[in-house]
Scaffold this active site. Structure first.
Site, PDB file in Angstrom:
ATOM      1  N   HIS A 319      30.967  -8.693  61.440  1.00 35.56           N
ATOM      2  CA  HIS A 319      30.913 -10.109  61.094  1.00 35.56           C
ATOM      3  C   HIS A 319      30.099 -10.226  59.809  1.00 35.56           C
ATOM      4  CE1 HIS A 319      29.659 -14.316  61.187  1.00 35.56           C
ATOM      5  NE2 HIS A 319      30.525 -14.543  62.157  1.00 35.56           N
ATOM      6  N   HIS A 362      20.370 -13.673  65.361  1.00 37.90           N
ATOM      7  CA  HIS A 362      19.804 -13.725  64.020  1.00 37.90           C
ATOM      8  C   HIS A 362      18.428 -14.372  64.038  1.00 37.90           C
ATOM      9  CE1 HIS A 362      20.407 -15.103  59.552  1.00 37.90           C
ATOM     10  NE2 HIS A 362      19.868 -13.907  59.624  1.00 37.90           N
ATOM     11  N   GLU A 368      18.141 -23.414  58.887  1.00 38.11           N
ATOM     12  CA  GLU A 368      19.554 -23.668  59.114  1.00 38.11           C
ATOM     13  C   GLU A 368      19.741 -24.959  59.911  1.00 38.11           C
ATOM     14  OE1 GLU A 368      21.408 -20.329  60.997  1.00 38.11           O
ATOM     15  OE2 GLU A 368      20.580 -18.865  59.593  1.00 38.11           O
ATOM     16  N   HIS A 392      17.769 -24.551  63.446  1.00 34.44           N
ATOM     17  CA  HIS A 392      17.092 -23.289  63.711  1.00 34.44           C
ATOM     18  C   HIS A 392      16.191 -23.018  62.512  1.00 34.44           C
ATOM     19  CE1 HIS A 392      20.989 -22.557  66.089  1.00 34.44           C
ATOM     20  NE2 HIS A 392      20.039 -22.949  66.925  1.00 34.44           N
ATOM     21  N   HIS A 398      18.204 -17.218  67.210  1.00 36.27           N
ATOM     22  CA  HIS A 398      19.356 -18.022  67.608  1.00 36.27           C
ATOM     23  C   HIS A 398      20.594 -17.143  67.617  1.00 36.27           C
ATOM     24  CE1 HIS A 398      18.993 -18.220  63.188  1.00 36.27           C
ATOM     25  NE2 HIS A 398      20.312 -18.290  63.168  1.00 36.27           N
TER      26      HIS A 398
END
Length: 465
Positions: A319, A362, A368, A392, A398
């Protein structure tokens, strides 16, 4: 004239390549009739009456048709030419003609976050509430600050706002002294009148109104409106560098659309609202503020359709980092470090092999804030609703909820089309976001948000000795 136009029904609009487009201004109230120029950051020119732009100079002794020359500077005069932003207006009445300012109250707008408390807690908001059916609320009245960082006074930081509305602003215009506004409609279309012309913006599109531009938000049809706003106090939004991607991809410059000149020659009672360090000041006008007959420059409001974004993704494994979905960025003085990135998660193909395809777990040196325009977000399909938000903060852990992790860990490696009816976005900043009292109201928050990770369990199976 009383109708706002004193020229023949068909006029000529000057395009950036000196080509001409016929436009009937009397039929330009709907989005289908609007004409746009294209090219991100380009030097553009538009005139609503042929010959309204001066030739070979900016401020002649006498401007064509008796207009006044007025410059709006988006950067300092001595900013290097590659970054210098300004526009010349040729208008019927200069902007300096208005009454003395009078302060008006708006308890929900904030532009200085230095005294607010900060917390590393993870937050998720339910869909932000719409106006009551018995209330009349325009775009300006419906603004609510969720949080931000820094201050407009220092010209460093950002603010995140929510807007809701159920009526047009009418004869009120807003001019923001504090920063550039990136508007993300989530529910219902907007018709934005600016000094440069009109923009029709619907959910799935964005608009950017730079610092100092006057604008009015009207509603082209009945019904509630809701959306998100990112306000940057630093510089201006630009396209991200593409690096080894090459010359093309992500948001292509030619897909950004700019209004064409359109003016009102009207006298009457109008109101200018100036947003200054987060406070509102009102002044009376005896004429329409949208009286620009022609303009030229590179400091022009614009819109962009997010479906035109050219998504980049891995075609082997893993990803990729979400930075590959950056539409616009406002950079700090440190290379590659953003005061604000606007990132989207658009419909796209997922083809990676042997890969956990939803976002990975992460912790980030950036803040974010996410919003959901429509559909289901793949990392949290159940709780992250359209019209809601999440935060976050720096270094707060998260990632996907337990249910998503269990399901995605068993997905087959087949190529998958991500849902066409889903679209989420992220405002990502190097600055820490502090939340307002309004945003921390219990009625707005999903109090059970952090429980989405409670069922994550150890799958660790060490080798037997």
């Amino acid at each position: 004239s009383e109708k706002g136009y004193d020229y023949p029904p068909f006029v000529i609009v000057l395009g950036r390549k000196r080509s001409y487009h016929l436009l009937n201004p009397m039929e330009s109230k709907g989005s289908k009739d609007l004409k746009y120029l294209s090219g991100f950051g380009a030097e553009l020119a538009s005139e609503a009456i042929p010959g309204a732009l001066p030739k070979a100079q900016n401020n002649p002794k006498k401007c064509p048709y008796g207009t006044y020359a007025e410059q709006l500077s988006g950067t300092s005069f001595t900013t290097p030419r590659t970054h210098n932003k300004r526009i010349w207006f040729y208008r019927i009445i200069p902007s300096c003609k208005h009454s003395k300012y009078k302060k008006i109250e708006h308890e929900y707008l904030i532009a200085d976050f230095s005294s607010m408390k900060a917390t590393p807690e993870r937050f998720r908001w339910k869909p932000y509430p719409l106006p009551k059916s018995t209330d009349s609320v325009d775009f300006l009245q419906g603004l609510r600050t969720v949080g931000g960082s820094g201050s407009a006074e220092s010209k460093t930081g950002f603010a995140v706002h929510i807007y809701t509305a159920n009526e047009s602003m009418g004869k009120r215009a807003l001019c923001n002294s504090d920063g550039d506004l990136l508007i993300v409609p989530q529910l219902g279309s907007l018709y934005i009148r600016t000094e440069c012309g009109d923009l029709a913006v619907k959910p799935g599109e964005i608009a950017v109104i730079q610092r100092g531009h006057k604008f009015t938000v009207d509603l082209p049809s009945k019904g509630d409106r809701r959306g998100y706003i990112c306000e940057v106090f630093d510089g201006h939004f630009v396209l991200p560098d593409l690096g080894p991607i090459g010359a093309n991809g992500l948001a292509n410059p030619r897909d950004f659309l700019y209004p064409t000149a359109k003016f009102e020659n009207k006298e009457g009672k109008y109101t200018l609202v100036q947003k200054f360090l987060g406070e509102l000041f009102e002044a009376d006008l005896d004429h329409s503020p949208f009286d620009v007959v022609a303009w030229h420059g590179n400091y022009v409001p614009y819109k962009y359709d997010l479906k035109d974004f050219v998504a980049i993704n891995s075609v082997t494994v893993d990803h990729m980092d979400p930075s590959i979905f950056t539409v616009l960025t406002c950079q700090t003085n440190s290379p590659g470090v953003a005061a604000m990135d606007f990132v989207i998660f658009p419909p796209r193909m997922a083809v990676q092999k042997k890969t956990f395809r939803p976002p990975y777990y992460h912790r980030n040196c950036m803040t974010e804030y996410m919003g959901n325009i429509k559909g289901q977000y793949d990392a949290k399909p159940d709780g992250f609703k359209p019209g809601g938000g999440s935060l976050h903060s720096v270094m707060s852990g998260h990632g996907p909820d337990a249910k998503t992790f269990g399901a995605a860990s068993e997905w087959k490696d087949d190529a998958v089309q991500m849902p066409e009816d889903a679209l989420a976005f992220m405002f990502e900043s190097t600055y820490v976001m502090r939340l307002t009292k309004w945003a921390l109201q219990e009625t707005l928050l999903d109090k059970d948000y952090i429980k989405c990770w409670d069922n994550l369990k150890s799958n660790f199976k060490p080798p037997k000795k």
